[in-house]
Motif scaffolding. Structure first.
Motif, PDB file in Angstrom:
ATOM      1  N   ALA A  73       0.835  -1.208   0.000  1.00 24.40           N
ATOM      2  CA  ALA A  73       0.000   0.000   0.000  1.00 24.40           C
ATOM      3  C   ALA A  73       0.866   1.253   0.000  1.00 24.40           C
ATOM      4  O   ALA A  73       0.584   2.216  -0.732  1.00 24.40           O
ATOM      5  N   GLY A  74       1.928   1.251   0.824  1.00 26.27           N
ATOM      6  CA  GLY A  74       2.805   2.417   0.875  1.00 26.27           C
ATOM      7  C   GLY A  74       3.534   2.649  -0.427  1.00 26.27           C
ATOM      8  O   GLY A  74       3.627   3.791  -0.904  1.00 26.27           O
ATOM      9  N   LEU A  76       2.587   1.700  -3.385  1.00 29.41           N
ATOM     10  CA  LEU A  76       1.628   2.142  -4.394  1.00 29.41           C
ATOM     11  C   LEU A  76       1.331   3.630  -4.259  1.00 29.41           C
ATOM     12  O   LEU A  76       1.300   4.377  -5.253  1.00 29.41           O
ATOM     13  N   CYS A  77       1.130   4.060  -3.025  1.00 25.80           N
ATOM     14  CA  CYS A  77       0.852   5.486  -2.805  1.00 25.80           C
ATOM     15  C   CYS A  77       2.037   6.366  -3.198  1.00 25.80           C
ATOM     16  O   CYS A  77       1.870   7.387  -3.875  1.00 25.80           O
ATOM     17  N   PHE A  78       3.235   5.972  -2.795  1.00 25.32           N
ATOM     18  CA  PHE A  78       4.415   6.758  -3.139  1.00 25.32           C
ATOM     19  C   PHE A  78       4.715   6.701  -4.637  1.00 25.32           C
ATOM     20  O   PHE A  78       5.263   7.654  -5.198  1.00 25.32           O
ATOM     21  N   LEU A  80       2.366   6.555  -6.957  1.00 24.26           N
ATOM     22  CA  LEU A  80       1.390   7.444  -7.598  1.00 24.26           C
ATOM     23  C   LEU A  80       1.791   8.916  -7.481  1.00 24.26           C
ATOM     24  O   LEU A  80       1.422   9.730  -8.331  1.00 24.26           O
ATOM     25  N   VAL A  81       2.520   9.247  -6.414  1.00 27.56           N
ATOM     26  CA  VAL A  81       2.946  10.644  -6.228  1.00 27.56           C
ATOM     27  C   VAL A  81       4.448  10.781  -6.486  1.00 27.56           C
ATOM     28  O   VAL A  81       5.091  11.680  -5.955  1.00 27.56           O
ATOM     29  N   CYS A 100       9.216   3.818   1.229  1.00 28.61           N
ATOM     30  CA  CYS A 100       8.276   3.305   2.233  1.00 28.61           C
ATOM     31  C   CYS A 100       9.018   2.687   3.408  1.00 28.61           C
ATOM     32  O   CYS A 100       8.676   2.917   4.567  1.00 28.61           O
ATOM     33  N   SER A 119       2.196  14.397  -0.875  1.00 27.47           N
ATOM     34  CA  SER A 119       3.266  13.448  -0.546  1.00 27.47           C
ATOM     35  C   SER A 119       3.714  13.594   0.903  1.00 27.47           C
ATOM     36  O   SER A 119       4.052  12.608   1.559  1.00 27.47           O
ATOM     37  N   LEU A 122       1.121  11.821   3.036  1.00 27.93           N
ATOM     38  CA  LEU A 122       1.338  10.377   2.979  1.00 27.93           C
ATOM     39  C   LEU A 122       2.504   9.959   3.868  1.00 27.93           C
ATOM     40  O   LEU A 122       2.427   8.948   4.580  1.00 27.93           O
ATOM     41  N   PHE A 126       2.270   7.276   6.951  1.00 31.11           N
ATOM     42  CA  PHE A 126       3.003   6.022   6.893  1.00 31.11           C
ATOM     43  C   PHE A 126       4.094   5.919   7.948  1.00 31.11           C
ATOM     44  O   PHE A 126       4.458   4.818   8.355  1.00 31.11           O
TER      45      PHE A 126
END
Length: 337
Positions: A73-74, A76-78, A80-81, A100, A119, A122, A126
């Motif tokens: 999940a981390g 993927l989020c990082f 995307l940004v 991450c 970012s 996030l 995290f």
């Protein structure tokens, strides 16, 4: 005197039974011996029916699943940004996983940093989730792994049979746990130093410096993993080495405490008894101290049990002693058939 004769065989029977089963159940008993949340009845049930025990330790597979979910999940989020992150970049996916990991372990080299509101938000989320994950889940999983390696360490050092090894581990649990963690930490430090020296192109001293600043989560950022392969290695190595260092300091403190406890036990067992000791040990105030009363008094003096523990067990005894005879017989125990 009759009362003492009635109590002492019970005590001898319990001690003998405990000694007979200590070798085969040493590691199992250790998990519950210091648990204050388990009632005496539950502890007795656990020792009588080991197959029905529900282990309160975390399943390593569950921990691994949660860890992979968190990192996925981390990452993927990082990912995307990724355009809102500045620094020395290599590969989008690798950088996301690497960022991450260094975030959750609070290493924070500074080679990759958030550069936008999204970012940064996030990163804040995290880092707190990662700290909780490391503190509550991973450390327990690593502790289980270390515990499983204690028997192996004894086998290597002493080459004894299985029963001897179980007894040795049970007797010197804290010492072998400390040695196991120390060896693991040394291996992680050597592996990290060699990788930085050979693959990342750092000189030997800088490699050692980077390893030390990483596993202590100091993370100055002047030396870090800059290649794609290095960041793949770092994603695993940083996670395990930082947890191992935390376990090392915990084991060191535990070893010191255990040493103090053994010194206290030695002092308690060697000091001379006084009339006031006999008076304090006489739980039923019959002017005589039975073997069972003496054992309870000495355990209290060693700090292994407290007055509240004794009172709780005595209350439980009174509940079971339905005929108020002062002893427990089969008629006091309801049939389970």
């Amino acid at each position: 005197m009759a009362k003492n004769e009635a109590e002492d065989p019970l005590l001898e029977e319990a001690v003998g039974s405990s000694l007979r089963s200590s070798r085969s159940n040493a590691l199992m008993k250790r998990r519950y011996r210091h648990s204050k949340s388990v009632s005496p009845a539950e502890q007795n049930l656990q020792l009588q029916h080991p197959d029905s025990i529900t282990d309160n330790k975390l399943d390593p597979k569950l921990v691994l699943l949660i860890l992979l979910s968190y990192i996925t999940a981390g990452a993927l989020c990082f990912f995307l940004v990724r355009y809102q992150i500045k620094g020395n970049k290599t590969n989008g996916v690798i950088d996301a996983i690497y960022l991450c990991v260094v975030t959750m372990t609070t290493v924070g080299y500074g080679d990759l940093v958030p550069d936008s509101t999204m970012s940064k938000l996030l990163a804040c989320i995290f880092v707190f989730v990662g700290m909780a994950l490391v503190g509550l889940l991973l450390s327990k999983a690593v502790d289980d792994i270390v515990e499983n390696q204690e028997v192996f360490l004894v086998r290597v050092m002493h080459l004894r049979d299985k029963c001897e090894m179980l007894k040795e581990v049970e007797t010197n649990k804290v010492k072998y746990k400390f040695l196991t963690v120390l060896i693991a930490l040394a291996m992680f430090m050597i592996a990290g130093t060699l990788f930085l020296y050979q693959k990342e192109g750092l000189d030997f001293f800088d490699a050692v410096y980077c390893v030390c600043s990483t596993i202590t989560t100091l993370g100055y950022g002047d030396k870090s993993f800059s290649t794609a392969g290095g960041r793949v290695f770092a994603s695993f190595w940083i996670l395990m080495s930082t947890i191992c260092l935390a376990q090392f300091f915990y084991s060191l403190a535990e070893l010191y405490t255990e040493r103090r406890r053994k010194l206290l036990v030695r002092w308690v067992m060697s000091r001379k008894l006084t009339p006031s000791d006999l008076e304090a040990a006489d739980l039923d105030h019959d002017k005589a101290v039975s073997a069972a009363e003496f054992v309870v008094y000495k355990l209290k003096e060693m700090g292994k049990i407290c007055e509240e523990d004794v009172a709780m067990v005595m209350e439980w005894f009174k509940i079971l002693d339905v005929d108020h005879s002062g002893t427990l017989t089969k008629t006091d125990i309801p049939s389970t058939s």
